[in-house]
Design a protein around this motif. Structure first.
Motif, PDB file in Angstrom:
ATOM      1  N   VAL A 580       0.807  -1.130  -0.073  1.00 46.12           N
ATOM      2  CA  VAL A 580      -0.021   0.032   0.060  1.00 46.12           C
ATOM      3  C   VAL A 580       1.018   1.172  -0.205  1.00 46.12           C
ATOM      4  O   VAL A 580       0.643   2.184  -0.935  1.00 46.12           O
ATOM      5  N   LEU A 581       1.742   1.302   1.047  1.00 49.51           N
ATOM      6  CA  LEU A 581       2.762   2.185   0.973  1.00 49.51           C
ATOM      7  C   LEU A 581       3.702   2.704  -0.259  1.00 49.51           C
ATOM      8  O   LEU A 581       3.714   3.822  -0.960  1.00 49.51           O
ATOM      9  N   GLU A 582       3.898   1.321  -0.864  1.00 48.43           N
ATOM     10  CA  GLU A 582       4.814   1.600  -2.216  1.00 48.43           C
ATOM     11  C   GLU A 582       4.166   2.513  -3.183  1.00 48.43           C
ATOM     12  O   GLU A 582       4.409   3.281  -4.043  1.00 48.43           O
ATOM     13  N   GLN A 583       2.847   1.736  -3.190  1.00 51.85           N
ATOM     14  CA  GLN A 583       1.697   2.537  -4.236  1.00 51.85           C
ATOM     15  C   GLN A 583       1.529   4.132  -3.887  1.00 51.85           C
ATOM     16  O   GLN A 583       1.341   4.807  -4.765  1.00 51.85           O
ATOM     17  N   ARG A 584       1.451   4.581  -2.570  1.00 51.78           N
ATOM     18  CA  ARG A 584       1.258   5.739  -2.200  1.00 51.78           C
ATOM     19  C   ARG A 584       2.316   6.605  -2.530  1.00 51.78           C
ATOM     20  O   ARG A 584       2.044   7.741  -2.946  1.00 51.78           O
ATOM     21  N   ALA A 588       1.827   9.862  -4.837  1.00 52.28           N
ATOM     22  CA  ALA A 588       1.581  10.835  -4.351  1.00 52.28           C
ATOM     23  C   ALA A 588       1.849  12.300  -4.977  1.00 52.28           C
ATOM     24  O   ALA A 588       2.720  12.219  -6.016  1.00 52.28           O
ATOM     25  N   THR A 589       0.997  13.014  -4.889  1.00 53.33           N
ATOM     26  CA  THR A 589       1.218  14.359  -5.621  1.00 53.33           C
ATOM     27  C   THR A 589       2.028  15.428  -4.882  1.00 53.33           C
ATOM     28  O   THR A 589       2.340  16.535  -5.425  1.00 53.33           O
ATOM     29  N   ASP A 590       2.048  15.370  -3.664  1.00 58.42           N
ATOM     30  CA  ASP A 590       2.807  16.419  -3.091  1.00 58.42           C
ATOM     31  C   ASP A 590       3.777  15.942  -1.928  1.00 58.42           C
ATOM     32  O   ASP A 590       3.912  14.599  -1.701  1.00 58.42           O
ATOM     33  N   GLU A 591       4.928  16.497  -1.796  1.00 57.43           N
ATOM     34  CA  GLU A 591       6.192  16.195  -1.057  1.00 57.43           C
ATOM     35  C   GLU A 591       5.975  15.595   0.376  1.00 57.43           C
ATOM     36  O   GLU A 591       6.226  14.523   0.577  1.00 57.43           O
ATOM     37  N   GLU A 600       7.124   5.580   6.666  1.00 56.21           N
ATOM     38  CA  GLU A 600       6.401   4.634   7.251  1.00 56.21           C
ATOM     39  C   GLU A 600       6.739   3.541   6.807  1.00 56.21           C
ATOM     40  O   GLU A 600       7.069   2.253   7.088  1.00 56.21           O
ATOM     41  N   LEU A 601       7.064   3.468   5.375  1.00 53.44           N
ATOM     42  CA  LEU A 601       7.709   2.343   4.510  1.00 53.44           C
ATOM     43  C   LEU A 601       8.946   1.731   5.111  1.00 53.44           C
ATOM     44  O   LEU A 601       8.949   0.662   5.460  1.00 53.44           O
ATOM     45  N   GLU A 602       9.657   2.705   5.573  1.00 51.76           N
ATOM     46  CA  GLU A 602      10.903   2.383   6.167  1.00 51.76           C
ATOM     47  C   GLU A 602      10.948   1.631   7.606  1.00 51.76           C
ATOM     48  O   GLU A 602      11.579   0.413   7.614  1.00 51.76           O
ATOM     49  N   ARG A 603       9.995   1.913   8.312  1.00 47.50           N
ATOM     50  CA  ARG A 603       9.461   1.493   9.564  1.00 47.50           C
ATOM     51  C   ARG A 603       8.894  -0.010   9.376  1.00 47.50           C
ATOM     52  O   ARG A 603       9.374  -1.000   9.914  1.00 47.50           O
ATOM     53  N   VAL A 604       8.108  -0.134   8.211  1.00 44.50           N
ATOM     54  CA  VAL A 604       7.685  -1.381   7.979  1.00 44.50           C
ATOM     55  C   VAL A 604       8.457  -2.295   7.445  1.00 44.50           C
ATOM     56  O   VAL A 604       8.672  -3.482   7.949  1.00 44.50           O
ATOM     57  N   ALA A 605       9.214  -1.878   6.685  1.00 40.30           N
ATOM     58  CA  ALA A 605      10.362  -2.739   6.069  1.00 40.30           C
ATOM     59  C   ALA A 605      11.443  -3.382   7.339  1.00 40.30           C
ATOM     60  O   ALA A 605      11.885  -4.282   7.230  1.00 40.30           O
ATOM     61  N   ASN A 606      11.559  -2.511   8.011  1.00 37.24           N
ATOM     62  CA  ASN A 606      12.528  -2.654   9.347  1.00 37.24           C
ATOM     63  C   ASN A 606      11.941  -3.831  10.117  1.00 37.24           C
ATOM     64  O   ASN A 606      12.573  -4.788  10.502  1.00 37.24           O
TER      65      ASN A 606
END
Ligand SMILES: [Zn+2]
Length: 639
Positions: A580-584, A588-591, A600-606
């Motif tokens: 989900v995060l990868e897709q987001r 994503a349209t804004d920084e 968050e992706l990083e936390r999930v990956a960890n």
């Protein structure tokens, strides 16, 4: 269960040890080390798989039954009784007084209920009248049917005098009237037992008048009501029964069941006939696994009663006429949920089981019914030769019956077979069922048989982890049953248990653990469980746990299995979140949104890496039992 009630059960168990109770009914029970063994009294076997363990106060069949319990459960199973009735049998045997109110439900105690005594007395009163000159016509009718004096006495047949006041008169006399006096019952009680009615001026008169009466006994052999037959031409219907009373509940009675139980249990086979005399004739020729369902319908209560006799096969024997066909159909609807082998025997028109049995004997009768095809075969056979509307109606009736087949695969296979026999597609049958739905009196069930979802083979896969979890909880509960000092290790997980029965057992064990005086073992847990359905599992769980190297080792294995299960679920969650995060991030349209998703992706990956790494090296994992007391408190030390 109330405290006093529980105390009484404990007292009963002390006075009647499990091995004594079982040995009384199973003389072949032999000591083998710490336990006792025998061939199981509830199923046929050559090598003993029935074990009684005095240390745990339980019995268990490792064979086909896979069932067990305490003294009460044994008496229930062996004598085909309910929990309270079995308890009462044991209470009478041990002289323990079971408190009134019974802890829950507040049922009356039968021993104190004068209704049973009155009904029993009435049966004797009628039997004496049958032997008297006034009973001659009835006696002649019975002996004319071929029933012997011994059979009449065995079944307690009687004659209700025609006057209309005799029974009332007798029953209302007290002991003062001497040995021939009645129980001194009130008219209220006579009415309550269905033996009397009140006329307009409030005077009582006998319910049965000028009829042959047949005592109807419940599964414990207590007289609860009567069937009555008019002889010759007279007023009223040929047969009448006691009206529904607190004692006489047609839906729960099978005539002759008390006498049929022992043989039915042994043979795992029961034969149901239509009439009282059919049952008597069968017993007279030595075929004892025969009973008659009372009333016109066979309901769930009947099924429950029949289930208790443990029959795997039931033969329904009915007259070949229209009424018999209808009766067979009704009985089938009630019995199909039992999931036993059911066969329908249709006798040639003009033959009845009573005559056949007395003429041919037990062997020939058995051979005749053993040759009968399975119920579905019989009903499909009836459709042959029908066409048009007649066929359509027959198919409707059969589809309606199939509704009572509880298991979807079984039901589906029968629907398919019906389609094949009719030479139509299964879709046509579904259409038939749907189109008939409006015409059916009862609302159509949510899942009509023909359209019941078929479990696909892959449909089993998602269930697998759940099965593992259930297995783990079974082990966990078994472990604490054998070693209550493990309770603190199990407590944190108790809320997670999804199985209703296991949850209840666990709840009981945890509750008992709080009570310093409580001794926790399978027998005492059963006492507290009372008649909760979960009690069926206790002995089996304990036996299973007893096979592990130790309860602690079993528990550790189960905890590990649960941990892995959680871990697996967490990994799935994390993976899904990751996607989900990868897709987001991509979309994503804004920084700001993008960087939030990134972190968050990083936390999930960890976390995912962490969990997966730990999963691969379980030996490096901190034990789930760390931080909890490891030293076991012996149950005796706590008390
Ligand atoms: Zn068994």
């Amino acid at each position: 269960l109330s405290h006093e009630f529980r105390r009484a059960i404990e007292e009963i168990k002390l006075r009647a040890p499990i091995e004594d109770v079982v040995r009384e009914h199973v003389p072949s029970l032999k000591k083998a080390g710490a336990v006792w063994k025998a061939c199981c009294p509830f199923h046929d076997e050559k090598t003993p798989s029935f074990v009684v363990d005095p240390r745990r106060g339980t019995w268990h069949c490792f064979g086909a039954c896979a069932e067990g319990g305490d003294q009460i459960a044994f008496v229930e199973r062996f004598s085909g009784l309910g929990f309270l009735d079995a308890l009462e049998v044991l209470a009478a045997r041990t002289g323990v007084d079971v408190p009134r109110g019974r802890g829950r439900g507040g049922e009356r105690r039968e021993a104190d209920d004068p209704g049973y005594a009155l009904l029993e007395g009435a049966a004797r009163f009628y039997a004496e009248r049958l032997a008297a000159p006034e009973g001659r016509a009835a006696r002649e009718y019975l002996t004319g049917r071929g029933l012997s004096e011994a059979t009449l006495a065995d079944f307690g047949l009687g004659w209700a005098p025609a006057g209309g006041r005799e029974l009332c008169g007798w029953a209302r006399q007290g002991a003062a009237a001497g040995p021939a006096g009645g129980p001194g019952s009130s008219l209220d009680l006579l009415e309550r037992c269905g033996l009397a009615r009140r006329n307009e001026s409030g005077h009582g008169y006998d319910f049965f008048r000028g009829r042959l009466v047949i005592p109807i006994r419940d599964e414990r052999g207590r007289t609860v009501g009567f069937g009555a037959r008019r002889l010759g031409e007279g007023d009223g219907p040929k047969y009448i029964n006691t009206p529904e009373t607190p004692y006489f509940k047609k839906g729960r009675l099978v005539y002759g069941f008390d006498k049929a139980l022992a043989e039915a249990r042994k043979a795992r086979h029961l034969i149901l006939v239509e009439g009282y005399t059919d049952v008597m004739a069968a017993h007279q020729v030595g075929l004892r696994r025969v009973g008659a369902v009372l009333g016109t319908s066979t309901g769930t209560d009947h099924a429950g009663l029949l289930r208790r006799c443990g029959a795997r096969r039931i033969h329904l024997v009915f007259d070949g006429d229209e009424a018999g066909t209808l009766a067979a159909r009704r009985a089938l609807a009630g019995l199909l949920p039992l999931e036993v082998e059911l066969s329908v025997v249709r006798l040639p028109i003009g033959e009845d089981p009573c005559d056949l049995l007395l003429r041919e004997g037990a062997e020939a009768f058995l051979a005749r019914i053993e040759a009968a095809p399975d119920w579905f075969e019989v009903l499909c056979g009836e459709l042959e030769g029908r066409r048009g509307a007649e066929l359509s109606q027959g198919v409707d009736e059969l589809l309606e019956l199939l509704q009572h087949v509880p298991r979807p695969v079984h039901r589906r296979s029968l629907v398919q077979e019906l389609a094949d026999r009719l030479g139509v597609g299964i879709e046509t049958l579904r259409e038939q069922w749907r189109s008939g739905a409006r015409g059916r009196r009862r609302p159509a069930p949510a899942t009509p048989p023909a359209t019941a979802p078929e479990p696909s083979p892959d449909g089993e896969a998602p269930g697998e982890p759940e099965a593992r979890v259930l297995q783990a909880f079974r082990g966990l509960v078994g472990a604490v049953l054998l070693d209550p000092s493990l309770v603190p290790l199990v407590r944190p997980l108790a809320d997670e248990c999804q199985d209703v029965g296991l949850s209840r057992i666990l709840e009981v064990v945890l509750g008992m653990y709080e009570d310093l005086d409580a001794v926790i073992d399978p027998s005492s847990v059963l006492t507290v469980l009372g008649d909760h359905p979960a009690r069926k599992q206790v002995a089996g769980l304990a036996e299973h746990a007893g096979r592990a190297a130790s309860p602690k080792e079993l528990l550790d294995g189960c905890l590990e299995s649960l941990r892995r299960h959680h871990e697996g679920r967490r990994v799935d969650e994390l993976k899904a979140r990751f996607l989900v995060l990868e897709q987001r991030i991509r979309e994503a349209t804004d920084e700001v949104a993008q960087s939030a998703a990134r972190s968050e992706l990083e936390r999930v990956a960890n976390e995912l890496t962490e969990v997966l790494r730990c999963g691969r090296t379980p030996e490096e994992e901190p034990s789930p039992t760390d931080g909890l007391p490891v030293h076991r408190v012996s149950p005796t030390a706590r008390t």
